[in-house]
Design a protein around this motif. Structure first.
Motif, PDB file in Angstrom:
ATOM      1  N   ALA A 146       0.836  -1.205   0.000  1.00 40.84           N
ATOM      2  CA  ALA A 146       0.000   0.000   0.000  1.00 40.84           C
ATOM      3  C   ALA A 146       0.870   1.253   0.000  1.00 40.84           C
ATOM      4  O   ALA A 146       0.576   2.227  -0.706  1.00 40.84           O
ATOM      5  CB  ALA A 146      -0.942   0.000   1.205  1.00 40.84           C
ATOM      6  N   ASP A 147       1.960   1.230   0.766  1.00 43.24           N
ATOM      7  CA  ASP A 147       2.864   2.378   0.793  1.00 43.24           C
ATOM      8  C   ASP A 147       3.529   2.570  -0.561  1.00 43.24           C
ATOM      9  O   ASP A 147       3.670   3.705  -1.039  1.00 43.24           O
ATOM     10  CB  ASP A 147       3.928   2.196   1.887  1.00 43.24           C
ATOM     11  N   GLU A 148       3.915   1.485  -1.192  1.00 45.03           N
ATOM     12  CA  GLU A 148       4.528   1.557  -2.522  1.00 45.03           C
ATOM     13  C   GLU A 148       3.561   2.188  -3.526  1.00 45.03           C
ATOM     14  O   GLU A 148       3.936   3.063  -4.304  1.00 45.03           O
ATOM     15  CB  GLU A 148       4.926   0.154  -2.986  1.00 45.03           C
ATOM     16  N   GLN A 149       2.308   1.761  -3.512  1.00 47.87           N
ATOM     17  CA  GLN A 149       1.307   2.314  -4.420  1.00 47.87           C
ATOM     18  C   GLN A 149       1.068   3.792  -4.143  1.00 47.87           C
ATOM     19  O   GLN A 149       0.983   4.599  -5.064  1.00 47.87           O
ATOM     20  CB  GLN A 149       0.009   1.523  -4.317  1.00 47.87           C
ATOM     21  N   HIS A 150       0.975   4.147  -2.864  1.00 47.59           N
ATOM     22  CA  HIS A 150       0.749   5.543  -2.477  1.00 47.59           C
ATOM     23  C   HIS A 150       1.926   6.415  -2.941  1.00 47.59           C
ATOM     24  O   HIS A 150       1.727   7.485  -3.520  1.00 47.59           O
ATOM     25  CB  HIS A 150       0.552   5.637  -0.965  1.00 47.59           C
ATOM     26  N   THR A 151       3.137   5.954  -2.688  1.00 48.94           N
ATOM     27  CA  THR A 151       4.325   6.709  -3.073  1.00 48.94           C
ATOM     28  C   THR A 151       4.404   6.848  -4.589  1.00 48.94           C
ATOM     29  O   THR A 151       4.729   7.916  -5.108  1.00 48.94           O
ATOM     30  CB  THR A 151       5.597   6.018  -2.540  1.00 48.94           C
ATOM     31  N   SER A 152       4.078   5.783  -5.308  1.00 45.56           N
ATOM     32  CA  SER A 152       4.100   5.813  -6.765  1.00 45.56           C
ATOM     33  C   SER A 152       3.091   6.824  -7.304  1.00 45.56           C
ATOM     34  O   SER A 152       3.386   7.570  -8.242  1.00 45.56           O
ATOM     35  CB  SER A 152       3.800   4.419  -7.315  1.00 45.56           C
ATOM     36  N   GLN A 153       1.904   6.864  -6.708  1.00 44.16           N
ATOM     37  CA  GLN A 153       0.889   7.832  -7.130  1.00 44.16           C
ATOM     38  C   GLN A 153       1.351   9.260  -6.872  1.00 44.16           C
ATOM     39  O   GLN A 153       1.150  10.147  -7.706  1.00 44.16           O
ATOM     40  CB  GLN A 153      -0.430   7.562  -6.405  1.00 44.16           C
ATOM     41  N   GLN A 154       1.986   9.487  -5.717  1.00 40.73           N
ATOM     42  CA  GLN A 154       2.492  10.824  -5.405  1.00 40.73           C
ATOM     43  C   GLN A 154       3.568  11.238  -6.404  1.00 40.73           C
ATOM     44  O   GLN A 154       3.585  12.383  -6.861  1.00 40.73           O
ATOM     45  CB  GLN A 154       3.073  10.861  -3.992  1.00 40.73           C
ATOM     46  N   GLU A 155       4.465  10.312  -6.740  1.00 39.09           N
ATOM     47  CA  GLU A 155       5.535  10.619  -7.693  1.00 39.09           C
ATOM     48  C   GLU A 155       4.959  10.929  -9.067  1.00 39.09           C
ATOM     49  O   GLU A 155       5.437  11.825  -9.755  1.00 39.09           O
ATOM     50  CB  GLU A 155       6.546   9.469  -7.764  1.00 39.09           C
ATOM     51  N   THR A 156       3.930  10.187  -9.475  1.00 43.59           N
ATOM     52  CA  THR A 156       3.300  10.416 -10.773  1.00 43.59           C
ATOM     53  C   THR A 156       2.665  11.806 -10.802  1.00 43.59           C
ATOM     54  O   THR A 156       2.826  12.552 -11.782  1.00 43.59           O
ATOM     55  CB  THR A 156       2.227   9.343 -11.056  1.00 43.59           C
ATOM     56  N   ARG A 157       1.967  12.177  -9.734  1.00 43.92           N
ATOM     57  CA  ARG A 157       1.330  13.517  -9.674  1.00 43.92           C
ATOM     58  C   ARG A 157       2.387  14.610  -9.714  1.00 43.92           C
ATOM     59  O   ARG A 157       2.228  15.621 -10.376  1.00 43.92           O
ATOM     60  CB  ARG A 157       0.488  13.647  -8.409  1.00 43.92           C
ATOM     61  N   LYS A 158       3.490  14.373  -9.014  1.00 43.66           N
ATOM     62  CA  LYS A 158       4.565  15.361  -8.973  1.00 43.66           C
ATOM     63  C   LYS A 158       5.176  15.538 -10.372  1.00 43.66           C
ATOM     64  O   LYS A 158       5.432  16.660 -10.803  1.00 43.66           O
ATOM     65  CB  LYS A 158       5.641  14.891  -7.981  1.00 43.66           C
TER      66      LYS A 158
END
Length: 162
Positions: A146-158
């Motif tokens: 879940a943390d990996e998915q959350h971090t990946s989504q944040q990086e994509t938005r950034k």
């Protein structure tokens, strides 16, 4: 260069323990499968597609390996007739890897070889403790995933904002 020692934090110690256990399991898998011309790497790929057909990328991601290394193993297994590449309705450029009947026979043989070792090791382990550790590992895996998915989504938005 000065030694930095072992980590003192619980997650660092946990990670090193998992790496250690992974290495031990891989070496044992190589030992078990050597007599039938297989290896832990082959076992991992055969085992993943024995459950259900998957793409090389899916297998690599789930196993934590580079896609290229899984591709090499998959190509050798295909050349030996243990797996086949099938069309993937979800993605034409990423075929599904599927066991052949011969591959299923080899996987059953590997599982049979592993059963003997498992019975031996289980005489030294506490079943309830092992069940509890397994449950805890699965819970930790879900948290990390879940943390990996959350971090990946944040990086994509950034990246999208740049």
């Amino acid at each position: 260069m000065e030694s930095t020692g072992k980590p003192n934090d619980p997650l660092g110690r946990f990670a090193l323990s998992i790496f250690w256990i992974n290495g031990l399991l891989l070496r044992n898998g190589d030992r078990l499968t050597r007599s039938i011309g297989q290896s832990s790497a082959r076992w991992q790929v055969l085992g993943r597609v024995g459950d259900r057909p998957q793409t090389v990328a899916q297998i690599a991601r789930d196993m934590g390996h580079a896609r290229q290394s899984v591709q090499r193993v998959a190509d050798v297994l295909a050349k030996e007739g243990l797996v086949v590449y099938q069309d993937n309705p979800a993605n034409r450029r990423s075929p599904l890897l599927e066991l052949t009947p011969h591959g299923a026979d080899i996987l059953r043989t590997i599982y049979s070889l592993n059963e003997e070792w498992t019975r031996h090791i289980m005489t030294k382990l506490n079943q309830e403790q092992l069940d509890a550790v397994t449950g805890a590992l699965e819970e930790i895996a879900h948290i990390l995933e879940a943390d990996e998915q959350h971090t990946s989504q944040q990086e994509t938005r950034k990246e999208e904002r740049l």
